[in-house]
Motif scaffolding. Structure first.
Motif, PDB file in Angstrom:
ATOM      1  N   UNK A  53       0.931  -1.562  -0.251  1.00 59.99           N
ATOM      2  CA  UNK A  53       0.281  -0.160  -0.063  1.00 59.99           C
ATOM      3  C   UNK A  53       0.868   1.384   0.410  1.00 59.99           C
ATOM      4  N   UNK A  54       1.668   1.203   0.594  1.00 63.36           N
ATOM      5  CA  UNK A  54       2.566   2.235   0.883  1.00 63.36           C
ATOM      6  C   UNK A  54       3.532   2.458  -0.927  1.00 63.36           C
ATOM      7  N   UNK A  55       3.520   1.623  -1.533  1.00 60.50           N
ATOM      8  CA  UNK A  55       4.585   1.674  -2.621  1.00 60.50           C
ATOM      9  C   UNK A  55       3.430   2.211  -3.805  1.00 60.50           C
ATOM     10  N   UNK A  56       2.903   1.486  -3.474  1.00 60.35           N
ATOM     11  CA  UNK A  56       0.960   2.332  -4.499  1.00 60.35           C
ATOM     12  C   UNK A  56       0.782   3.691  -4.097  1.00 60.35           C
ATOM     13  N   UNK A 190       9.715   3.571   8.168  1.00 61.39           N
ATOM     14  CA  UNK A 190      10.365   3.865   6.518  1.00 61.39           C
ATOM     15  C   UNK A 190      10.465   2.902   5.307  1.00 61.39           C
ATOM     16  N   UNK A 191      10.581   3.140   3.702  1.00 66.67           N
ATOM     17  CA  UNK A 191      10.584   2.813   2.751  1.00 66.67           C
ATOM     18  C   UNK A 191      11.183   4.312   1.752  1.00 66.67           C
ATOM     19  N   UNK A 192      12.008   2.889   0.821  1.00 67.75           N
ATOM     20  CA  UNK A 192      13.179   3.757   0.067  1.00 67.75           C
ATOM     21  C   UNK A 192      12.954   2.889  -1.304  1.00 67.75           C
ATOM     22  N   UNK A 193      12.561   2.930  -2.353  1.00 65.71           N
ATOM     23  CA  UNK A 193      11.453   2.536  -3.861  1.00 65.71           C
ATOM     24  C   UNK A 193      12.415   3.012  -4.727  1.00 65.71           C
ATOM     25  N   UNK A 194      13.075   2.560  -5.443  1.00 60.18           N
ATOM     26  CA  UNK A 194      13.357   2.389  -6.978  1.00 60.18           C
ATOM     27  C   UNK A 194      12.493   2.187  -8.184  1.00 60.18           C
ATOM     28  N   UNK A 195      12.313   3.469  -9.130  1.00 61.04           N
ATOM     29  CA  UNK A 195      11.198   2.586 -10.617  1.00 61.04           C
ATOM     30  C   UNK A 195      12.187   2.860 -11.925  1.00 61.04           C
ATOM     31  N   UNK A 225      10.301  -0.703  -7.213  1.00 54.14           N
ATOM     32  CA  UNK A 225      10.829  -2.187  -6.105  1.00 54.14           C
ATOM     33  C   UNK A 225      10.948  -1.151  -4.667  1.00 54.14           C
ATOM     34  N   UNK A 226      10.441  -1.715  -3.589  1.00 53.72           N
ATOM     35  CA  UNK A 226      11.692  -1.167  -2.349  1.00 53.72           C
ATOM     36  C   UNK A 226      12.753  -1.743  -2.064  1.00 53.72           C
ATOM     37  N   UNK A 227      14.083  -0.927  -1.152  1.00 53.73           N
ATOM     38  CA  UNK A 227      14.880  -1.112  -1.322  1.00 53.73           C
ATOM     39  C   UNK A 227      15.355  -0.121   0.452  1.00 53.73           C
ATOM     40  N   UNK A 228      15.851  -1.597   1.161  1.00 51.70           N
ATOM     41  CA  UNK A 228      16.217  -0.564   3.000  1.00 51.70           C
ATOM     42  C   UNK A 228      15.035   0.139   3.242  1.00 51.70           C
ATOM     43  N   UNK A 229      14.160  -1.349   3.869  1.00 53.86           N
ATOM     44  CA  UNK A 229      12.630  -0.928   4.595  1.00 53.86           C
ATOM     45  C   UNK A 229      12.930  -1.501   5.980  1.00 53.86           C
ATOM     46  N   UNK A 230      12.142  -0.574   6.752  1.00 53.14           N
ATOM     47  CA  UNK A 230      12.298  -1.129   8.256  1.00 53.14           C
ATOM     48  C   UNK A 230      11.935  -2.337   7.889  1.00 53.14           C
ATOM     49  N   UNK A 231      12.580  -2.759   8.667  1.00 56.57           N
ATOM     50  CA  UNK A 231      11.311  -4.447   9.248  1.00 56.57           C
ATOM     51  C   UNK A 231      11.705  -5.611   8.058  1.00 56.57           C
ATOM     52  N   UNK A 232      12.832  -4.651   7.046  1.00 56.88           N
ATOM     53  CA  UNK A 232      13.127  -5.888   5.802  1.00 56.88           C
ATOM     54  C   UNK A 232      12.279  -6.239   4.907  1.00 56.88           C
TER      55      UNK A 232
END
Length: 329
Positions: A53-56, A190-195, A225-232
């Motif tokens: 949901x966060x990435x959406x 927190x969530x990082x993402x690249x696209x 796609x996510x990377x460096x996300x809290x909780x893996x």
């Protein structure tokens, strides 16, 4: 808002986007809290669903889109904004002899969902705040379809990077109770993402003394796609948007600043597919607008044109009014 400037202003926007995107990479996720006491968990949710949901939510920030570039939706129960979308972008073609196209956008989204947490004996509401920062750059090439080069086909390669940070607005809840991984993600997660992806565009620009016409038909597909996300946690989402933008400008017969005053008519429509469809309560947005444009090029000022446009925005379950200012340099 969407910036329609000449070459120098568009270059500035693209450079700002690239600097902002480099700054996002250096951000580190904040740690989650660990407490003791009765364990609370999110009702009807799981960690993976939250991550997706966060990435959406981020997908609305990475696609250049006028319809959702300045949007605030209020919570009917509190009359406070539960969703805010803001975006600034621009693009330009270097020249007709070397038609390299460059674009960039930066965006900020804020979404305030309310979750329900329960330990099996009692339930609590958890108002949260999701803040999204994202940037997108694009590189394309113009292929003229007619001799005048007014109509071009433009394939674009897009790359995006962004970050979503979440926090509980009621921090005391996380301090007083043991929370599971789902709530830990909501509290300073927190969530990082690249696209990576691309766009295809048909662009018609016809400029005459008596009128200017700009029409763009665009489809964008960026895979996040996510990377460096809290909780893996890992997550992915597809940002898929088809949009139409049209603008008509013509003299009103009035003059100001030694130049004709022109009226502006705008229309845009965006349709959201894939993960975006219905994610925020709507699958399409339409804007209609009208305004005036002042030409300041006869005077030695760094701004050559100033536009003010009133817009009406409507779609599934949403409608509203906005006023936007734009400048060309």
């Amino acid at each position: 808002m969407r910036a329609h400037g000449i070459l120098n202003s568009a270059r500035c926007v693209v450079m700002l986007v690239m600097l902002a995107m480099m700054g996002m990479v250096g951000l580190a996720p904040a740690p989650a809290h660990a407490q003791t006491g009765p364990t609370f968990g999110i009702v009807g949710a799981n960690v993976q669903k939250q991550a997706n949901a966060v990435l959406t939510l981020m997908s609305f920030a990475v696609v250049p889109d006028l319809a959702s570039s300045s949007l605030s939706i209020s919570n009917t129960s509190t009359d406070n904004p539960a969703l805010t979308l803001w975006q600034l972008g621009g693009g330009f073609t270097l020249s007709q002899s070397f038609p390299l196209y460059l674009e960039g956008s930066i965006a900020y989204n804020r979404y305030d969902p309310t979750f329900v947490a329960s330990n099996g004996q009692e339930t609590r509401k958890l108002p949260t705040k999701w803040n999204t920062f994202a940037g997108t750059v694009g590189v394309g090439w113009d292929f003229p379809l007619i001799d005048s080069k007014e109509l071009v086909f433009r394939p674009i390669f897009n790359a995006s990077i962004g970050r979503v940070a979440s926090d509980l607005s009621v921090a005391k809840f996380a301090v007083e109770h043991v929370t599971d991984q789902e709530i830990a993600f909501l509290d300073n997660g927190a969530m990082n993402a690249y696209g990576l992806g691309g766009s295809v565009m048909l662009d018609w620009e016809s400029h005459r003394n008596e009128r200017d016409v700009d029409v763009e038909l665009r489809y964008t597909n960026i895979y996040l796609r996510s990377f460096g996300t809290t909780g893996g946690m890992n997550a992915s989402a597809a940002a898929q948007t088809a949009s139409l933008y049209a603008r008509w400008r013509a003299p009103t017969g009035l003059r100001a600043l030694d130049r004709p005053v022109r009226y502006v008519l705008e229309l845009s429509h965006s349709h959201y597919f894939g993960n975006q469809a219905g994610a925020l309560g709507f699958s399409q947005l339409t804007t209609v607008g009208t305004g005036l444009e002042l030409d300041t090029s006869a005077h030695e000022v760094f701004v050559t044109r100033i536009r003010g446009v009133f817009r009406y925005v409507f779609g599934n379950n949403v409608h509203g009014l906005s006023f936007g200012l734009a400048a060309s340099f």
